[in-house]
Design an enzyme around this catalytic site. Sequence first.
Site, PDB file in Angstrom:
ATOM      1  N   HIS A   1       0.859  -1.187   0.000  1.00 23.86           N
ATOM      2  CA  HIS A   1       0.000   0.000   0.000  1.00 23.86           C
ATOM      3  C   HIS A   1       0.897   1.240   0.000  1.00 23.86           C
ATOM      4  CE1 HIS A   1      -3.968   1.794   0.670  1.00 23.86           C
ATOM      5  NE2 HIS A   1      -3.306   2.719   1.324  1.00 23.86           N
ATOM      6  N   ALA A   2       0.709   2.104  -1.018  1.00 29.30           N
ATOM      7  CA  ALA A   2       1.623   3.246  -1.190  1.00 29.30           C
ATOM      8  C   ALA A   2       1.681   4.108   0.065  1.00 29.30           C
ATOM      9  CB  ALA A   2       1.128   4.108  -2.356  1.00 29.30           C
TER      10      ALA A   2
ATOM     11  N   HIS B   1       0.057  12.068  -5.565  1.00 33.28           N
ATOM     12  CA  HIS B   1      -0.484  12.125  -4.200  1.00 33.28           C
ATOM     13  C   HIS B   1       0.628  11.942  -3.177  1.00 33.28           C
ATOM     14  CE1 HIS B   1      -3.493  11.569  -1.009  1.00 33.28           C
ATOM     15  NE2 HIS B   1      -2.533  10.842  -0.486  1.00 33.28           N
ATOM     16  N   GLU B   2       1.453  10.890  -3.408  1.00 30.63           N
ATOM     17  CA  GLU B   2       2.526  10.604  -2.436  1.00 30.63           C
ATOM     18  C   GLU B   2       3.560  11.718  -2.445  1.00 30.63           C
ATOM     19  OE1 GLU B   2       0.364   7.517  -1.379  1.00 30.63           O
ATOM     20  OE2 GLU B   2       1.988   8.529  -0.335  1.00 30.63           O
TER      21      GLU B   2
ATOM     22  N   HIS C   1       2.742  14.591  -0.273  1.00 27.09           N
ATOM     23  CA  HIS C   1       3.137  14.468   1.137  1.00 27.09           C
ATOM     24  C   HIS C   1       4.590  14.891   1.319  1.00 27.09           C
ATOM     25  CE1 HIS C   1      -0.497  12.670   2.643  1.00 27.09           C
ATOM     26  NE2 HIS C   1      -0.419  11.632   1.844  1.00 27.09           N
TER      27      HIS C   1
ATOM     28  N   GLU D   1      -3.546  15.476   2.832  1.00 29.61           N
ATOM     29  CA  GLU D   1      -4.046  14.580   1.774  1.00 29.61           C
ATOM     30  C   GLU D   1      -4.390  15.337   0.501  1.00 29.61           C
ATOM     31  OE1 GLU D   1      -3.191  11.624   4.262  1.00 29.61           O
ATOM     32  OE2 GLU D   1      -3.501  11.682   2.095  1.00 29.61           O
TER      33      GLU D   1
ATOM     34  N   HIS E   1      -6.758   0.630   5.794  1.00 27.30           N
ATOM     35  CA  HIS E   1      -6.699   1.626   6.868  1.00 27.30           C
ATOM     36  C   HIS E   1      -7.230   1.116   8.191  1.00 27.30           C
ATOM     37  CE1 HIS E   1      -6.282   3.645   3.115  1.00 27.30           C
ATOM     38  NE2 HIS E   1      -5.790   4.687   3.728  1.00 27.30           N
TER      39      HIS E   1
ATOM     40  N   TYR F   1      -9.541  11.958   4.191  1.00 30.32           N
ATOM     41  CA  TYR F   1      -9.705  11.876   2.736  1.00 30.32           C
ATOM     42  C   TYR F   1     -11.013  12.529   2.310  1.00 30.32           C
ATOM     43  CZ  TYR F   1      -5.860   8.613   3.226  1.00 30.32           C
ATOM     44  OH  TYR F   1      -4.644   8.044   3.529  1.00 30.32           O
TER      45      TYR F   1
END
Length: 583
Positions: A288-289, A318-319, A322, A346, A448, A458
């Site tokens: 999971h990324a 997305h990553e 962060h 997020e 999660h 999210y």
Amino acid sequence: MWNFNTNITEHNRQIMVNKSVEVAQIEKEWARRANARFDWEKLKDSYIVRQFKKITHIGIAAMKDESKLQRLNHVMSEMEEIYSGGKVCLSTGDCHALEPGLTRLLATSRDYDLLQEVWVKWREVTGKKMKNLYSEFVELINEAHRDGGYSDTAAAWKSKYESETFEQDIEDLFIQLGPLYKQLHAFVRRKLMSVYGKDKFPTSGHIPAHLFGNMWSQQWNSLLDLLQPYDKESVDVTPAMKEQNYTALKMFQVSDEFFQSLGMLKMPKAFWEHSMIEKPKGRQVQCHASAWNFYNKKDFRVKQCTDVTMSDLITVHHEMGHIEYYLMYKDKPIVFQNGANPGFHEAVGDVLALSVSTPKHLQKINLLKNVVDDKESDINFMLSMALDKIAFLPFGYLMDQWRWSVFSGETPPSQYNEKWWQLRCKYQGISPPVMRSEDDFDPGAKYHIPANTPYIRYFVSFIIQFQFHKALCKAANQTGPLHTCDIYRSKEAGKLLSDVLKLGSSKPWEYAMEKIVGSRKMDAAPVMEYFKPLIDWLVEQNSQDESIGWEDECPMPPTGHSTQLSARFCLIGILTFLTMVIF
Ligand SMILES: CC(=O)N[C@@H](CC(=O)O)C(=O)NC[C@H](CC1(C(=O)N[C@@H](Cc2ccc(O)cc2)C(=O)O)CCCC1)C(=O)O
Ligand SMILES: [Zn+2]
């Protein structure tokens, strides 16, 4: 943590569990000292008070009983290991892990029974195996947060939003966007009925959960080939990426280049050296990324089993969003090295992805060829975005509705699965393809839950990212409809965003929100504005459909399967009776 996630072994688990207890001792000592010194709440300087507040709120590290903290960390690592080790062997003989095997199967297969087998078996090898662990986990984590001064874990999680009206605010947003979701649901249901046959659908209006091209029915973009209304070049550029021999590295370079085009920070050397951007051979990893901050101003990493698909290109952004945030606040005091609120963290990457996803931008980076700028292409594009962003809203909302009810004690272990399906049927308008029981633990089939990562962040992100997008598009002097905006290369947009990211969590999030969008509230209006042309089109498309929406209650699954199930029960009954008679 990093070592365990990128090489899951008993040895690494032990190190991780011991380390987290050690870290907890240090955090507890600092909190004790901060509280012992003097009554810091009375200080005038709000900046100092804010730092003390963060130092004294240390999460589960507050657990007084060390052996229980040890057990809590162990239980969490066990659930994570069950999840990451999940493998499904199909009646066709081949076995798959979630990524990439099951993900690809669900995204591409249109075989009702195969989809159902994948859906059921994934839940058997994950959720079903962690049901007891999860109820023990709930007891332990609630005790930890009570030791930290909260009534339960849910209260600790909500406190991150520093707002008395937070729960009400998100409920209002969810209700406001409900009609848009209902229109999309009706459109998709009609199309899926024409593919699988009306008889596969319950009369209650629900859509069977395994037909969405996604293991959790949370985003429906894999159905685009079935749903795209006008015959134009698809906005899913996966084929072009494969044709151009895209690699995971190339995908990360594309994302890095976008951030730099805004005048934002490029990925540091350590990022390229230490990140794990492809699934390694020969060892078990958590696929999971995720993005990692090592809090040493130099080391920032992404771990992702990157697949060459458009969906994964979005995830890369997305990553990296962060990482961008980590870089922006890396010189702030540690206690402020967080997002203004978790939803902000997020939203960063997703805001850029809203520009990257536009046909106009995909053409700029040679992933889309003959882009036609007409109404039909517009509808195709907005539908693909709605399958990602609108479809997600009820799922993003219900995940923590379920968990808050579990942490508060309202939902006991004997009702975990019943409560889960109540929410899934009521809010998402989906239903289980086969009978579910309390032997199942379907929430555990979603990363999660075993990873204990809060989820309402999210839902918040999917709302505020459109507020940010609107504000950045204005700063970039983008005219025209919001859904066509691309902020690429706009230094003004980049500065507007950077100035807020640099704040970290040193100011309340309403202050940060006001700096970007000019108002202090979450607001669904930009989402409605972005999708306005699509909403009108969907209403027109659905005007013949007299049964928009669905019943609150879950329907019984299709008869075939429940008879199978009851057949199995009466067989067990007969065998038991015979055994009794014989002995
Ligand atoms: C050390 C650590 O844990 N770090 C945190 C970051 C931090 O807290 O600093 C972290 O990396 N969390 C992992 C998580 C991964 C993803 C995720 O879980 N997404 C949701 C919902 C969603 C889906 C589509 C989308 O476009 C946006 C969101 C899901 O897949 O259901 C998977 C792909 C996307 C994001 C993440 O990056 O948020
Ligand atoms: Zn994220």
